[in-house]
Design a protein around this motif. Sequence first.
Motif, PDB file in Angstrom:
ATOM      1  N   GLN A 134      -1.647  -8.943   0.317  1.00 22.40           N
ATOM      2  CA  GLN A 134      -0.593  -8.360  -0.040  1.00 22.40           C
ATOM      3  C   GLN A 134      -0.493  -7.065  -0.603  1.00 22.40           C
ATOM      4  OE1 GLN A 134       2.464  -9.121   0.422  1.00 22.40           O
ATOM      5  NE2 GLN A 134       3.995  -8.638  -1.354  1.00 22.40           N
ATOM      6  N   SER A 135      -1.687  -6.720  -1.020  1.00 21.66           N
ATOM      7  CA  SER A 135      -1.786  -5.476  -1.836  1.00 21.66           C
ATOM      8  C   SER A 135      -2.752  -4.380  -1.003  1.00 21.66           C
ATOM      9  CB  SER A 135      -2.359  -5.434  -3.209  1.00 21.66           C
ATOM     10  OG  SER A 135      -1.485  -6.329  -4.107  1.00 21.66           O
ATOM     11  N   ALA A 136      -3.472  -4.809  -0.354  1.00 24.31           N
ATOM     12  CA  ALA A 136      -4.691  -3.810   0.156  1.00 24.31           C
ATOM     13  C   ALA A 136      -4.508  -3.614   1.627  1.00 24.31           C
ATOM     14  CB  ALA A 136      -6.055  -4.519   0.039  1.00 24.31           C
ATOM     15  N   LEU A 137      -3.664  -4.296   2.123  1.00 24.91           N
ATOM     16  CA  LEU A 137      -3.216  -3.837   3.829  1.00 24.91           C
ATOM     17  C   LEU A 137      -1.975  -3.117   3.681  1.00 24.91           C
ATOM     18  CD1 LEU A 137      -3.752  -7.370   5.440  1.00 24.91           C
ATOM     19  CD2 LEU A 137      -5.362  -5.498   5.284  1.00 24.91           C
ATOM     20  N   SER A 138      -2.222  -1.681   3.614  1.00 29.94           N
ATOM     21  CA  SER A 138      -1.285  -0.761   3.474  1.00 29.94           C
ATOM     22  C   SER A 138      -0.175  -0.588   4.535  1.00 29.94           C
ATOM     23  CB  SER A 138      -1.770   0.596   2.960  1.00 29.94           C
ATOM     24  OG  SER A 138      -2.671   1.048   4.268  1.00 29.94           O
ATOM     25  N   ASP A 139      -0.732  -0.871   5.838  1.00 35.43           N
ATOM     26  CA  ASP A 139       0.120  -1.053   7.083  1.00 35.43           C
ATOM     27  C   ASP A 139       0.565  -2.406   7.427  1.00 35.43           C
ATOM     28  OD1 ASP A 139      -2.440  -2.283   7.737  1.00 35.43           O
ATOM     29  OD2 ASP A 139      -2.278  -1.239   9.731  1.00 35.43           O
ATOM     30  N   ARG A 180      -2.069 -10.874  10.609  1.00 33.10           N
ATOM     31  CA  ARG A 180      -3.095 -10.726   9.888  1.00 33.10           C
ATOM     32  C   ARG A 180      -3.950 -11.804   9.260  1.00 33.10           C
ATOM     33  NH1 ARG A 180      -3.416  -4.863   8.960  1.00 33.10           N
ATOM     34  NH2 ARG A 180      -2.694  -3.782  10.588  1.00 33.10           N
ATOM     35  N   LYS A 223       2.951  -5.221   5.334  1.00 30.59           N
ATOM     36  CA  LYS A 223       3.465  -6.453   4.590  1.00 30.59           C
ATOM     37  C   LYS A 223       4.008  -7.649   4.963  1.00 30.59           C
ATOM     38  CE  LYS A 223       2.551  -3.409   1.178  1.00 30.59           C
ATOM     39  NZ  LYS A 223       1.551  -3.888   0.247  1.00 30.59           N
TER      40      LYS A 223
END
Length: 248
Positions: free
Chosen positions: A75-80, A30, A82
Motif C-alpha cells: 500500500q505504501s511502497a509502490l508509488s505508482d 501487482r 494504489k
Amino acid sequence: MNVLISNDDGYLSEGIAILARVTAEFSNVRVVAPERDRSGVSNSLTLDRPLEMKQAQNGFYYVNGTPTDCIHVGQSALSDFKPDVVFSGINRGANMGDDTLYSGTVAAATEAYLMGIPALAFSLNDSSGRYWETAEKAVWTVLAHFFKNPPSSPVLWNINIPAVAPDEIRGIKITRLGRRHHEQSIVPSRNPRGEQIYWIGPVGRVSDNEEGTDFGECAAGFISITPLQIDLTAYSEMADTAAFWHAD
C-alpha cells in the motif's frame, strides 16, 4: 482497477501464480507476498526488524515479513500503484471455521479491509496439488461476477474452493463459519542435541459441518463464500457484564 495480490504460502506458490494470472484478465495487478511460507501467522506484524521488498524475475515483489506486512508495504511502497481491491491466496489448503483466526491468507485480506479496501481471500480445500485446475476455474467464476458488479462498499469475503474436478463444481453458496473440536495436539520430540522440543500437531476434527456452513457446502462441491466482520464485541453479554461490575 488496481488489484494488490498477496498470500501466506510465499511468492513462489502455485496458488498465487494462478490468482495473479486470472486477475490480470480483469484488471491491473501487482503481487507483494512473503519471501517464504508464513502459514498460520494470522494478523501478526514484524516489529523487531526492518522490512525489505525485492522484485523477483517473474515480476512479483516479495517481503521478508508476514502477509499483513505485505499489505502495508504494498500500500505504501509502490508509488505508482494504489490498490482498489486486495486478493489473497490461492491458499494450498482450506481456511474455514475457526481456522480463519490463524490464517495468514485471511489476515492479508483482513488488513486491507481495515484500510477500507474491498478484500477477498481464496483457499483451496486440498493440499495434494491435484485440484489447481479447479481452483483456476473457481476464481474465474467468482471474478467474472465480482468485476461485473463490484461492491459499493468495502467487503471481506472468505472464499473456499471444493476439491472436485472442474466440471463437478456445483455453484456458489453463501455460508457461515463452521466449527472444529479444539483438539490441536502437541507432538514432543528431540532436537539433534537431545533437547526437548515440541511441534504443533494436526488440527482438530470438524464439529459443525451442517448444511449452510463453509465446511458442509465446500464438502458438497460448492464454492463457499463467507462474509466476515471484525467487530469482536459480545453485544449479547454487555448488559450482564455491566450488571456484574455495578453489583453491590
